[in-house]
Scaffold this motif. Structure first.
Motif, PDB file in Angstrom:
ATOM      1  N   GLU A 100      -0.257   8.515  -8.970  1.00  0.00           N
ATOM      2  CA  GLU A 100      -0.704   8.217  -7.596  1.00  0.00           C
ATOM      3  C   GLU A 100       0.312   8.709  -6.566  1.00  0.00           C
ATOM      4  OE1 GLU A 100      -3.361   5.915  -7.242  1.00  0.00           O
ATOM      5  OE2 GLU A 100      -3.209   6.049  -5.169  1.00  0.00           O
ATOM      6  N   GLY A 101      -0.221   9.124  -5.523  1.00  0.00           N
ATOM      7  CA  GLY A 101       0.498   9.838  -4.512  1.00  0.00           C
ATOM      8  C   GLY A 101       1.487  10.778  -4.885  1.00  0.00           C
ATOM      9  N   THR A 108       4.333   1.457  -9.522  1.00  0.00           N
ATOM     10  CA  THR A 108       3.704   0.478 -10.101  1.00  0.00           C
ATOM     11  C   THR A 108       4.332  -0.891  -9.954  1.00  0.00           C
ATOM     12  OG1 THR A 108       3.458   2.056 -12.056  1.00  0.00           O
ATOM     13  CG2 THR A 108       3.020  -0.187 -12.353  1.00  0.00           C
ATOM     14  N   GLY A 146       3.724   6.128  -5.079  1.00  0.00           N
ATOM     15  CA  GLY A 146       3.180   6.000  -6.421  1.00  0.00           C
ATOM     16  C   GLY A 146       3.858   5.217  -7.511  1.00  0.00           C
ATOM     17  N   GLU A 167       0.600   3.474  -3.226  1.00  0.00           N
ATOM     18  CA  GLU A 167      -0.419   4.721  -3.157  1.00  0.00           C
ATOM     19  C   GLU A 167       0.333   5.713  -2.450  1.00  0.00           C
ATOM     20  OE1 GLU A 167      -3.815   3.159  -1.151  1.00  0.00           O
ATOM     21  OE2 GLU A 167      -3.975   1.170  -2.127  1.00  0.00           O
ATOM     22  N   THR A 168       1.326   5.618  -1.487  1.00  0.00           N
ATOM     23  CA  THR A 168       2.164   6.819  -1.216  1.00  0.00           C
ATOM     24  C   THR A 168       3.333   7.298  -2.022  1.00  0.00           C
ATOM     25  OG1 THR A 168       1.320   6.279   1.114  1.00  0.00           O
ATOM     26  CG2 THR A 168       3.184   7.709   0.877  1.00  0.00           C
ATOM     27  N   HIS A 203      -2.199  11.237 -14.586  1.00  0.00           N
ATOM     28  CA  HIS A 203      -2.875  10.712 -13.377  1.00  0.00           C
ATOM     29  C   HIS A 203      -1.686   9.953 -12.619  1.00  0.00           C
ATOM     30  CE1 HIS A 203      -6.676  12.303 -14.543  1.00  0.00           C
ATOM     31  NE2 HIS A 203      -6.796  11.550 -15.620  1.00  0.00           N
ATOM     32  N   GLN A 218       0.853  -1.258  -0.097  1.00  0.00           N
ATOM     33  CA  GLN A 218      -0.157   0.090  -0.054  1.00  0.00           C
ATOM     34  C   GLN A 218       0.863   1.345  -0.302  1.00  0.00           C
ATOM     35  OE1 GLN A 218      -2.602   0.229   3.207  1.00  0.00           O
ATOM     36  NE2 GLN A 218      -3.895   1.947   2.435  1.00  0.00           N
ATOM     37  N   GLY A 273       4.061  10.106  -6.621  1.00  0.00           N
ATOM     38  CA  GLY A 273       4.260  10.043  -8.204  1.00  0.00           C
ATOM     39  C   GLY A 273       5.774  10.113  -8.320  1.00  0.00           C
TER      40      GLY A 273
END
Ligand SMILES: [Fe+2]
Length: 302
Positions: free
Chosen positions: A139-140, A30, A28, A25-26, A137, A21, A142
């Motif tokens: 995430e987080g 892949t 970012g 998510e933090t 776009h 996670q 990135g």
């Protein structure tokens, strides 16, 4: 050409679910592949299949890898390490997923280093034809790419010798107890690219990870990163602030297992003919931070 760049880190995590996670998510990253007890991640502006493998169990650095320019260079560096007194073993293709054949050695610092000449390309998120400056776009935070790692060792001078005399690195910055022959080396920042450092060693317990860092674009990206760290309740160790040494704009923080990460931006470029910059211990405040106060935990926590 020798060693091209820091390619990957294998990092131990006490809890793979929370690590998945956090890095997904933090930061970012892949997720590229998963297998029992292992997760493989890449960042959006990286070509290689992965730069990070999370391995379940404990915390700290399992191993790291540098990509070299070819098989001939691999053999030359292998000989050099053996002449330096290191034991080396050959690793075969796909011993690590997507990584070609290479050479593994336990360094005098206790860290396991791998040199390899091939890794599968996965391509960046923006491609090679008329790429936009970033994916629309992210995430987080990135983070675009891995930048460097700082490892601890009981003998920074020995590690500097290995990396400069055998592996073709140069020191961009050195921190010493005092100028002149009586001065001892406390830390060395070593580069093989044009960055301020690809790897650095600081005096401390051998075999430990101090931090690994992700390159972000600029100070505004550091601020954005700080906002995400706050949103996600990530424990921040230091920053946002600026280093005198490497002129790095920085925040240090911890992943769920206590491995220290950094987001880092710097305008310092290096070249093989540039003189080394020296910092002395009594100016470590200026070397480190605007605040000129180095928390004891910055050096004691690995
Ligand atoms: Fe760093």
């Amino acid at each position: 050409m020798g060693v091209l760049r820091l390619g990957y880190l294998h990092v131990r995590e006490t809890d793979l679910a929370s690590a998945r996670q956090y890095y997904g998510e933090t930061l970012g990253l892949t997720l590229m592949n998963e297998e029992p007890g292992k997760l493989y991640f890449k960042a959006w502006d990286e070509w290689d299949h992965h730069h990070l493998v999370l391995e379940e169990g404990g915390a700290g650095l399992a191993k790291f890898g540098f990509k070299v320019s070819g098989l001939d260079e691999l053999e030359r560096l292998e000989k050099g390490m053996r002449n330096f007194g290191l034991e080396t073993v050959r690793m075969s293709k796909n011993e690590t997923l997507a990584v070609g054949q290479g050479v593994r050695a336990v360094l005098p610092s206790g860290h396991i280093m791998e040199l390899y000449h091939d890794i599968e390309y996965a391509g960046t998120a923006v491609g090679t034809v008329n790429p936009p400056v970033r994916p629309r776009h992210l995430e987080g935070i990135g983070v675009p790419r891995l930048d460097h790692a700082l490892l601890t060792t009981e003998d920074p001078a020995l590690m500097e010798r290995l990396f400069t005399e055998v592996l073709g690195f140069r020191a961009s910055h050195r921190l010493v107890t005092e100028l002149g022959d009586k001065g001892d080396l406390i830390a060395t920042w070593l580069f093989t690219t044009h960055k301020s450092h690809d790897i650095a060693f600081i005096k401390g317990p051998s075999g430990k990870l101090h931090h690994f860092a992700y390159r972000v674009m600029d100070w505004s990206a550091i601020r954005h990163g700080g906002e995400i760290l706050s949103m996600d309740n990530v424990p921040v160790a230091f920053g946002p602030d600026i280093h005198g040494l490497t002129r790095g704009q920085t925040i240090y923080f911890f992943d769920p297992s206590g491995n220290r990460n950094e987001i880092f931006s710097s305008d310092v470029e290096t070249a093989a003919d540039f003189p080394t910059v020296t910092w002395t211990r009594e100016q470590i405040g200026h070397a480190s931070y605007i605040g000129r106060e180095v928390k004891e935990s910055h050096f004691s926590v690995t």
